[in-house]
Structure formats: C-alpha cells, structure tokens
Design a protein around this motif. Structure first.
Motif, PDB file in Angstrom:
ATOM      1  N   LEU A   1       0.839  -1.195   0.000  1.00  0.00           N
ATOM      2  CA  LEU A   1       0.000   0.000   0.000  1.00  0.00           C
ATOM      3  C   LEU A   1       0.875   1.246   0.000  1.00  0.00           C
ATOM      4  O   LEU A   1       1.991   1.228   0.525  1.00  0.00           O
ATOM      5  N   GLY A   2       0.333   2.323  -0.523  1.00  0.00           N
ATOM      6  CA  GLY A   2       0.980   3.620  -0.415  1.00  0.00           C
ATOM      7  C   GLY A   2       0.387   4.384   0.758  1.00  0.00           C
ATOM      8  O   GLY A   2      -0.694   4.042   1.259  1.00  0.00           O
ATOM      9  N   PRO A   3       1.071   5.412   1.217  1.00  0.00           N
ATOM     10  CA  PRO A   3       0.559   6.209   2.328  1.00  0.00           C
ATOM     11  C   PRO A   3      -0.835   6.776   2.088  1.00  0.00           C
ATOM     12  O   PRO A   3      -1.645   6.850   3.008  1.00  0.00           O
ATOM     13  N   THR A   4      -1.143   7.161   0.847  1.00  0.00           N
ATOM     14  CA  THR A   4      -2.462   7.729   0.560  1.00  0.00           C
ATOM     15  C   THR A   4      -3.561   6.696   0.776  1.00  0.00           C
ATOM     16  O   THR A   4      -4.595   7.001   1.376  1.00  0.00           O
ATOM     17  N   GLU A   5      -3.344   5.457   0.329  1.00  0.00           N
ATOM     18  CA  GLU A   5      -4.356   4.413   0.540  1.00  0.00           C
ATOM     19  C   GLU A   5      -4.517   4.093   2.021  1.00  0.00           C
ATOM     20  O   GLU A   5      -5.632   3.900   2.510  1.00  0.00           O
ATOM     21  N   VAL A   6      -3.414   4.052   2.766  1.00  0.00           N
ATOM     22  CA  VAL A   6      -3.499   3.804   4.205  1.00  0.00           C
ATOM     23  C   VAL A   6      -4.306   4.919   4.865  1.00  0.00           C
ATOM     24  O   VAL A   6      -5.184   4.652   5.689  1.00  0.00           O
ATOM     25  N   ALA A   7      -4.044   6.160   4.487  1.00  0.00           N
ATOM     26  CA  ALA A   7      -4.773   7.296   5.056  1.00  0.00           C
ATOM     27  C   ALA A   7      -6.265   7.181   4.755  1.00  0.00           C
ATOM     28  O   ALA A   7      -7.098   7.386   5.648  1.00  0.00           O
ATOM     29  N   GLU A   8      -6.600   6.821   3.530  1.00  0.00           N
ATOM     30  CA  GLU A   8      -8.016   6.674   3.156  1.00  0.00           C
ATOM     31  C   GLU A   8      -8.683   5.552   3.947  1.00  0.00           C
ATOM     32  O   GLU A   8      -9.796   5.725   4.449  1.00  0.00           O
ATOM     33  N   THR A  48       9.959   7.402  -2.043  1.00  0.00           N
ATOM     34  CA  THR A  48       8.659   6.734  -2.033  1.00  0.00           C
ATOM     35  C   THR A  48       8.538   5.758  -0.874  1.00  0.00           C
ATOM     36  O   THR A  48       9.401   4.893  -0.686  1.00  0.00           O
ATOM     37  N   TRP A  49       7.470   5.901  -0.098  1.00  0.00           N
ATOM     38  CA  TRP A  49       7.166   4.974   0.992  1.00  0.00           C
ATOM     39  C   TRP A  49       6.217   3.899   0.490  1.00  0.00           C
ATOM     40  O   TRP A  49       5.321   4.175  -0.310  1.00  0.00           O
ATOM     41  N   PHE A  50       6.404   2.667   0.965  1.00  0.00           N
ATOM     42  CA  PHE A  50       5.389   1.645   0.759  1.00  0.00           C
ATOM     43  C   PHE A  50       5.220   0.862   2.049  1.00  0.00           C
ATOM     44  O   PHE A  50       6.127   0.768   2.870  1.00  0.00           O
ATOM     45  N   ILE A  51       4.029   0.345   2.224  1.00  0.00           N
ATOM     46  CA  ILE A  51       3.639  -0.342   3.452  1.00  0.00           C
ATOM     47  C   ILE A  51       3.155  -1.735   3.072  1.00  0.00           C
ATOM     48  O   ILE A  51       2.349  -1.881   2.147  1.00  0.00           O
ATOM     49  N   ILE A  52       3.644  -2.753   3.772  1.00  0.00           N
ATOM     50  CA  ILE A  52       3.164  -4.123   3.564  1.00  0.00           C
ATOM     51  C   ILE A  52       1.856  -4.260   4.339  1.00  0.00           C
ATOM     52  O   ILE A  52       1.830  -4.090   5.561  1.00  0.00           O
ATOM     53  N   ARG A  53       0.778  -4.555   3.629  1.00  0.00           N
ATOM     54  CA  ARG A  53      -0.572  -4.614   4.221  1.00  0.00           C
ATOM     55  C   ARG A  53      -0.624  -5.483   5.470  1.00  0.00           C
ATOM     56  O   ARG A  53      -1.138  -5.050   6.515  1.00  0.00           O
ATOM     57  N   ASP A  54      -0.088  -6.702   5.404  1.00  0.00           N
ATOM     58  CA  ASP A  54      -0.198  -7.610   6.547  1.00  0.00           C
ATOM     59  C   ASP A  54       0.649  -7.159   7.739  1.00  0.00           C
ATOM     60  O   ASP A  54       0.266  -7.381   8.883  1.00  0.00           O
ATOM     61  N   GLU A  55       1.786  -6.513   7.488  1.00  0.00           N
ATOM     62  CA  GLU A  55       2.578  -5.952   8.585  1.00  0.00           C
ATOM     63  C   GLU A  55       1.816  -4.825   9.278  1.00  0.00           C
ATOM     64  O   GLU A  55       1.837  -4.715  10.502  1.00  0.00           O
TER      65      GLU A  55
END
Length: 99
Positions: free
Chosen positions: A30-37, A63-70
């Motif tokens: 995920l990107g930060p924008t999707e996490v925020a939403e 660019t930041w990315f986030i692992i959904r399950d983490e």
C-alpha cells in the motif's frame, strides 16, 4: 495470530476480523495515501507515523510503501492496549510533618 479485540467472523473456514475486512480489497503493498483513506486520517498523519516508526513502512528513494499484513499486525498489537506511561501518584496515608 489471534485478532485482538473486535468481532471475528469465520468465512470459508478462515477467521476474519475488522482489519481483514477493512483491507480486503487492498493489494499486498500500500501507499501512504491508501493507508490514510482506509484509516480515515490525513496523509500527513500517515507520513508522520512512518517517520516515527509507529507503523511499519519502507522508503525507497522518496517513495514509501507499506506491507498490508505488517500494518494489520501492528494495528492489532496496538488495539486498546493500556499504557503505563502516565505519572505515578503516591498518597501518603500517614500524617504530614509538623502535624
């Protein structure tokens, strides 16, 4: 891992909690924008949490990315956990000096 708090629903033999349902349409990264939403917060909050290490993320270049399950695991561990960071108040039941 057993979900912390919240309602757990079994679908097709698998346990799903509110976080699973919240992120069920998301890609594995995920990107930060999707996490925020998804969390209903500002992009600025997510970037602050990433920089401070409150949520897991990886920065490649700018660019930041986030692992959904983490992220889901981190959110589960922090769910309504009482913190022992407040001040300690000691009440002395004995009389005060000079009484």
């Amino acid at each position: 891992m057993e979900p912390a708090g919240g309602l757990t629903v079994t679908i097709g033999g698998e346990a799903h909690d509110a976080l699973d349902r919240l992120f069920e349409q998301s890609l594995p990264t995920l990107g930060p924008t999707e996490v925020a939403e998804r969390l209903g917060v500002s992009n600025k909050s997510v970037y602050t949490w990433l920089r401070e290490g409150l949520i897991p993320g990886y920065k490649v270049g700018s660019t930041w990315f986030i692992i959904r399950d983490e992220l889901k695991d981190t959110l589960r561990r922090g769910a309504n956990v009482p913190r022992d960071t407040g001040p300690v108040v000691v009440i002395n039941s004995e009389g005060h000096e000079g009484d």
